[in-house]
Structure formats: C-alpha cells, structure tokens
Scaffold this active site. Structure first.
Site, PDB file in Angstrom:
ATOM      1  N   CYS A 199     -33.246  81.458 -42.539  1.00  0.00           N
ATOM      2  CA  CYS A 199     -34.213  82.558 -42.618  1.00  0.00           C
ATOM      3  C   CYS A 199     -35.558  81.913 -42.918  1.00  0.00           C
ATOM      4  O   CYS A 199     -35.706  81.232 -43.943  1.00  0.00           O
ATOM      5  CB  CYS A 199     -33.816  83.532 -43.725  1.00  0.00           C
TER       6      CYS A 199
ATOM      7  N   CYS B  12     -40.457  88.491 -39.686  1.00  0.00           N
ATOM      8  CA  CYS B  12     -39.280  87.632 -39.546  1.00  0.00           C
ATOM      9  C   CYS B  12     -39.780  86.234 -39.162  1.00  0.00           C
ATOM     10  O   CYS B  12     -40.391  86.068 -38.097  1.00  0.00           O
ATOM     11  CB  CYS B  12     -38.331  88.191 -38.481  1.00  0.00           C
TER      12      CYS B  12
END
Ligand SMILES: N[C@@H](CCC[C@H](N)C(=O)O)C(=O)O
Length: 277
Positions: free
Chosen positions: A76, A208
């Site tokens: 991530c 993101c």
C-alpha cells in the site's frame, strides 16, 4: 490497553499499531482490522497496519497491511508512507529506512511531514486491452505496483463511471482470483487526476498511492506524461510520482507526498470485545 495512532496519507487513512512484541497474534489481525476500521462503530479507517520485528538483516521492521474488510494486501503506497512516518516518530527506524512488505523490500525517506518511498519493482504492464463488461466494452491498461491495478482513461474525472464500472472491473474473471484495484484517470495539462475504487475497501477512497504510481507508469509508457508527474487525488492532495521506463517496460517508481499524524490513543477493552488477540 492497546495503543494506536491514526494517520492520513493524502486522505487514505490508516490505524497504526507497533506490534514489535507480537502481542497481537497473527491469526487475530484480520478480525482486528475489520473491527477497528468500521466507521461509525470504531476508529474507522481504510486499513490497519501492524509494525513487527524484521526478519531480514537490512530491514528496520516488517509490516502487515490489512484492508478495511480484513483482507491482507501485499503493498500500500499511502500506508507505506504513513508506516515510515510512524516508525520514525516512534523511534523504530531512522529517517532513511527499509521495511519488509508482502511485495518485497520498500525504502523510505522521511522529510518532516513528507515521505518518499521507493516502491517494489513494477511488473506485468499491459496497455490498451479490451474488456467486455455487462453492457459495454472498455479499453484498460494494467500494471502491478505491489498490488494489481487497472487504469481506465476518461475525459472528465468528475463523470468517471466509478460507481457503476468499479465493482464490475474489480470482480471481472479476467483478474481472478486476486481481483484488482480500479483507477479512472484524466490528464489535465501535465497533471493526472485520479479516482480509485479500492479492493478490500470496496468503495472509492480519497487517494491510493499504488494507484497513483500505476497511473503514472501507464501514461508514461504511452508517452503522455514524463517523470516526475503530479497526481491529483480525489481528496485534493497531490502525490508526486517519479518513474523510469525502458524498452522492456517500467524499471522503478517512487511515491512522494504528505503523511500526517491525526491522533493517537488507547483502545478501551470494550472496543475489542469479541476479539481474542
Ligand atoms: N490504498 C493503498 C492500496 C491498499 C491495498 C489495496 N486496497 C489492495 O488490496 O490491493 C495504496 O495507497 O496504495
């Protein structure tokens, strides 16, 4: 009582726990993530990050990353920036650090509120493929920047069909069994505007990081942007992506932006009721 901190990586928000003594058992982590990330009922976040002792000599720590639905993801980008800032502030790692993720080693540099990550090597880039959906065909590109990402180009980012097509692409058999994150991108001058439907959150998030890297690599490979490129997230903050490509495809990619502490605290035992840690 269990201590935690809440950080925001450009609107992608995370709960961070230093689990250096492994007080949280590995099997308890998915349900802990699901419980703590549930907005309205607990702290609320897009994901939970546990910092644990490194297994490799060159790393300062290892992490486990969990999406809000309890699924574990290899990488991530925004979470990585928050983990690096947290590790530095808590004295777990120096400002220039290395940590272990499911996707490989990640290097990070903390510069005040800003954190720059050297992402794991991008792979599996494919451009302009056709995909048959329920009622239409679309063109998409794909790249794995630590986790899988589809990139769909649109003219107007505000009108991107994220609600309708995001889940259809995310669960399309083409990307089974892992599934994919889905990014809609529009170029405005030299900046990329992006909206992401995230696997494991099963909704749009405000930013993101691995998606921003995917967008930069796809548009870079198509000659539409050059490095470094600014990526404007749905929350309005800007991520800067540095990348290089050669004839064989993408070589390396770096992600830079703000990772901010929001608060820290201790969880009341009743917030963990039903969980055996
Ligand atoms: N928000 C993240 C990506 C988190 C993992 C993703 N939801 C997945 O399951 O692939 C980022 O900033 O990169």
């Amino acid at each position: 009582m269990l201590s935690f901190a809440k950080l925001s990586g450009s609107g992608n928000d995370f709960i961070l726990i230093a689990n250096m003594d492994r007080a949280i058992h590995p099997s308890a982590a998915p349900s802990l993530a699901k419980t703590l990330c549930r907005r309205g009922f607990s702290v609320g976040a897009d994901g939970l990050i546990l910092l644990e002792p490194a297994t490799l000599a060159e790393a300062h720590f290892a992490w486990r990353f969990f999406n809000a639905d309890g699924s574990e993801a290899e990488m991530c980008g925004n979470g990585g920036r928050c983990a690096a800032r947290f590790a530095y502030v808590k004295g777990i790692a120096p400002a220039q650090m290395v940590f272990e993720t499911g996707a490989g080693l990640v290097r990070a540099e903390v510069m005040g509120e800003r954190v720059k990550l050297e992402m794991t090597p991008p792979r599996d880039l494919t451009l302009d493929r056709k995909l048959a959906l329920a009622e239409k065909q679309i063109f998409y590109s794909f790249v794995n920047t630590g986790v899988p990402h589809v990139v769909v180009e649109v003219n107007d980012i505000d009108k991107a069909p994220l609600k309708e097509l995001g889940p259809q692409i995310r669960f399309h058999p083409q990307f089974s069994p892992a599934g994919t994150n889905v990014n809609f991108v529009a170029l405005d001058g030299e900046r990329i505007f992006i909206r992401t439907y995230e696997r494991g959150v099963e909704d749009e998030t405000l930013a993101c990081g691995t998606g921003a890297c995917a967008a930069a690599l796809v548009l870079g490979a198509k000659g539409q942007v050059s490095s470094p490129v600014e990526v404007v997230t749905r929350g309005g903050e800007i991520l800067r992506v540095y990348f290089s490509l050669d004839a064989h495809g993408p070589k390396e990619v770096f992600l830079e932006g703000i990772a901010r502490f929001i608060y820290q605290g201790k969880l009341f035992p009743e917030a963990l009721s039903g969980l055996s840690l």
